[in-house]
Every structure is written in structure tokens, then in C-alpha cells.
Design a protein around this motif. Sequence first.
Motif, PDB file in Angstrom:
ATOM      1  N   LEU A  97       0.612  -1.095   0.001  1.00 27.86           N
ATOM      2  CA  LEU A  97      -0.008  -0.192   0.232  1.00 27.86           C
ATOM      3  C   LEU A  97       0.656   1.526  -0.311  1.00 27.86           C
ATOM      4  O   LEU A  97       0.206   2.199  -1.046  1.00 27.86           O
ATOM      5  CB  LEU A  97      -0.554   0.065   1.232  1.00 27.86           C
ATOM      6  CG  LEU A  97      -1.762   0.581   1.434  1.00 27.86           C
ATOM      7  CD1 LEU A  97      -2.228   1.254   0.151  1.00 27.86           C
ATOM      8  CD2 LEU A  97      -2.978   1.316   2.808  1.00 27.86           C
ATOM      9  N   VAL A  98       1.861   1.096   0.875  1.00 30.51           N
ATOM     10  CA  VAL A  98       2.732   2.371   1.068  1.00 30.51           C
ATOM     11  C   VAL A  98       3.752   2.849  -0.019  1.00 30.51           C
ATOM     12  O   VAL A  98       3.442   3.839  -0.709  1.00 30.51           O
ATOM     13  CB  VAL A  98       3.487   2.717   2.496  1.00 30.51           C
ATOM     14  CG1 VAL A  98       4.306   1.841   2.626  1.00 30.51           C
ATOM     15  CG2 VAL A  98       3.858   4.038   2.871  1.00 30.51           C
ATOM     16  N   VAL A  99       4.026   1.545  -0.746  1.00 27.98           N
ATOM     17  CA  VAL A  99       4.832   1.537  -2.031  1.00 27.98           C
ATOM     18  C   VAL A  99       3.703   1.912  -3.405  1.00 27.98           C
ATOM     19  O   VAL A  99       4.734   3.098  -3.891  1.00 27.98           O
ATOM     20  CB  VAL A  99       5.383   0.361  -2.453  1.00 27.98           C
ATOM     21  CG1 VAL A  99       6.744   0.372  -3.931  1.00 27.98           C
ATOM     22  CG2 VAL A  99       6.491   0.044  -1.089  1.00 27.98           C
ATOM     23  N   SER A 100       2.859   1.991  -3.421  1.00 31.20           N
ATOM     24  CA  SER A 100       2.268   1.830  -4.095  1.00 31.20           C
ATOM     25  C   SER A 100       1.389   2.968  -4.276  1.00 31.20           C
ATOM     26  O   SER A 100       1.240   4.107  -5.364  1.00 31.20           O
ATOM     27  CB  SER A 100       0.713   1.067  -4.480  1.00 31.20           C
ATOM     28  OG  SER A 100       0.100   0.925  -3.206  1.00 31.20           O
ATOM     29  N   ASP A 101       1.351   3.982  -3.329  1.00 34.39           N
ATOM     30  CA  ASP A 101       0.367   5.061  -2.667  1.00 34.39           C
ATOM     31  C   ASP A 101       1.015   5.657  -1.501  1.00 34.39           C
ATOM     32  O   ASP A 101       0.678   5.585  -0.582  1.00 34.39           O
ATOM     33  CB  ASP A 101      -0.833   4.990  -2.763  1.00 34.39           C
ATOM     34  CG  ASP A 101      -1.342   6.453  -2.808  1.00 34.39           C
ATOM     35  OD1 ASP A 101      -0.845   7.620  -2.639  1.00 34.39           O
ATOM     36  OD2 ASP A 101      -2.685   6.725  -2.981  1.00 34.39           O
ATOM     37  N   PRO A 102       1.960   6.703  -1.838  1.00 34.68           N
ATOM     38  CA  PRO A 102       3.141   6.655  -0.314  1.00 34.68           C
ATOM     39  C   PRO A 102       1.528   7.994   0.522  1.00 34.68           C
ATOM     40  O   PRO A 102       2.245   7.297   0.875  1.00 34.68           O
ATOM     41  CB  PRO A 102       3.931   7.686  -0.997  1.00 34.68           C
ATOM     42  CG  PRO A 102       4.410   7.446  -2.450  1.00 34.68           C
ATOM     43  CD  PRO A 102       2.943   6.541  -3.200  1.00 34.68           C
ATOM     44  N   SER A 103       1.202   8.510  -0.131  1.00 30.95           N
ATOM     45  CA  SER A 103       0.608   9.587   0.320  1.00 30.95           C
ATOM     46  C   SER A 103      -0.534   8.594   1.112  1.00 30.95           C
ATOM     47  O   SER A 103      -1.104   9.181   2.324  1.00 30.95           O
ATOM     48  CB  SER A 103      -0.768  10.405  -0.377  1.00 30.95           C
ATOM     49  OG  SER A 103      -1.840   9.288  -0.766  1.00 30.95           O
ATOM     50  N   LYS A 104      -0.828   6.930   1.576  1.00 29.30           N
ATOM     51  CA  LYS A 104      -1.854   6.327   1.800  1.00 29.30           C
ATOM     52  C   LYS A 104      -0.886   5.413   3.303  1.00 29.30           C
ATOM     53  O   LYS A 104      -1.167   4.705   4.174  1.00 29.30           O
ATOM     54  CB  LYS A 104      -1.659   5.272   1.010  1.00 29.30           C
ATOM     55  CG  LYS A 104      -3.084   5.464   0.208  1.00 29.30           C
ATOM     56  CD  LYS A 104      -4.504   5.647   0.837  1.00 29.30           C
ATOM     57  CE  LYS A 104      -4.802   5.724  -0.724  1.00 29.30           C
ATOM     58  NZ  LYS A 104      -5.858   7.360  -0.552  1.00 29.30           N
ATOM     59  N   ARG A 105       0.528   6.405   3.585  1.00 28.96           N
ATOM     60  CA  ARG A 105       1.169   6.506   5.009  1.00 28.96           C
ATOM     61  C   ARG A 105       0.359   5.798   5.837  1.00 28.96           C
ATOM     62  O   ARG A 105       0.850   4.734   7.052  1.00 28.96           O
ATOM     63  CB  ARG A 105       2.537   6.589   5.397  1.00 28.96           C
ATOM     64  CG  ARG A 105       3.165   6.754   3.914  1.00 28.96           C
ATOM     65  CD  ARG A 105       4.464   7.698   4.223  1.00 28.96           C
ATOM     66  NE  ARG A 105       4.319   9.321   4.480  1.00 28.96           N
ATOM     67  CZ  ARG A 105       4.369  10.689   3.379  1.00 28.96           C
ATOM     68  NH1 ARG A 105       4.433   9.692   1.929  1.00 28.96           N
ATOM     69  NH2 ARG A 105       3.911  11.476   3.928  1.00 28.96           N
ATOM     70  N   SER A 106       0.103   6.984   6.630  1.00 28.41           N
ATOM     71  CA  SER A 106      -0.900   6.079   7.505  1.00 28.41           C
ATOM     72  C   SER A 106      -2.352   5.260   7.732  1.00 28.41           C
ATOM     73  O   SER A 106      -2.020   4.740   8.708  1.00 28.41           O
ATOM     74  CB  SER A 106      -2.077   7.651   7.990  1.00 28.41           C
ATOM     75  OG  SER A 106      -2.350   7.317   8.934  1.00 28.41           O
ATOM     76  N   ALA A 107      -2.865   5.055   6.583  1.00 25.53           N
ATOM     77  CA  ALA A 107      -3.482   4.098   6.451  1.00 25.53           C
ATOM     78  C   ALA A 107      -2.251   2.725   6.869  1.00 25.53           C
ATOM     79  O   ALA A 107      -2.733   1.099   6.808  1.00 25.53           O
ATOM     80  CB  ALA A 107      -4.338   4.362   5.395  1.00 25.53           C
ATOM     81  N   ALA A 108      -1.693   2.484   5.628  1.00 22.95           N
ATOM     82  CA  ALA A 108      -0.589   1.555   6.041  1.00 22.95           C
ATOM     83  C   ALA A 108       0.205   1.953   6.983  1.00 22.95           C
ATOM     84  O   ALA A 108      -0.026   0.299   7.913  1.00 22.95           O
ATOM     85  CB  ALA A 108       0.709   1.901   5.124  1.00 22.95           C
TER      86      ALA A 108
END
Length: 128
Positions: A97-108
Motif C-alpha cells: 500500500l505505501v509503496v504503491s501510494d505514498p500518500s497512504k502512509r497513515s493507513a499502511a
Amino acid sequence: MLIAGLVLAGIAALIHVYIFYLESFAWTDRKTLATFGMTAQQAEAMRPMALNQGYYNLFLAIITVVGIVLASVGSTAVGAALVFAGAGSMAAAAVVLVVSDPSKRSAALKQGAAPLLGVIALAVGLLV
């Protein structure tokens, strides 16, 4: 450490059951839309994928819980293998998740911290 690993894996399973609920039953609710940063139209278009993803999260939780139960009743090797498979997959999915979309760091971080820590603690507990 073994018990800590199983507790953390249990927390990870609970988080993934909640994610299952969001993705499979509450996908178009206002709160879920805000959580995932979507419009109602986007959610509706993604509903079949979300349903599938929700059940994937549920199955990982079930694998992990079965592993916790087996490890707790003395089948440590089989239980640990299931916890490693379930919680390890949860942690790996958070990395994807974080590699594919760094803006999703919090969710990851929210979905991946407990299973990662559980896997690490379980491994340490088995080695000691």
C-alpha cells in the motif's frame, strides 16, 4: 515474547475484521467515504473490488485467529505457521500500500504496525 506476539497478532486480526466490515458492508457510508477519501460515485464504481478486498481481509484475520488458538493450546509449530502466514500477509499488504501510494502512509501504518510487531515478537519468542 511468544504471548506478546500472539496478542499483537490478535489485535491485527481485530483491525482486519473492522476493515472487512468497512469494505464489505459500510463501503458507501459517509464515514467510510471520508476514511478512504472517496466520493460516493467512486465508491459505487469500486464496490465489487472493495467487497472482494474486504473478504480477503477477513480470511487473513481468520487464519491468524486459528493460528493464535492452535499456538495457545500447544500446537505451537502449526499455530505459529498460521500466524506468520496471516499476520505476515497483513504486514506485506501494508508495505504494498505505501509503496504503491505514498500518500497512504497513515493507513499502511494503521493496518501494518500490529501484524509486523506481532510477527517479530512471535519469531523472537520462538527463538528464545
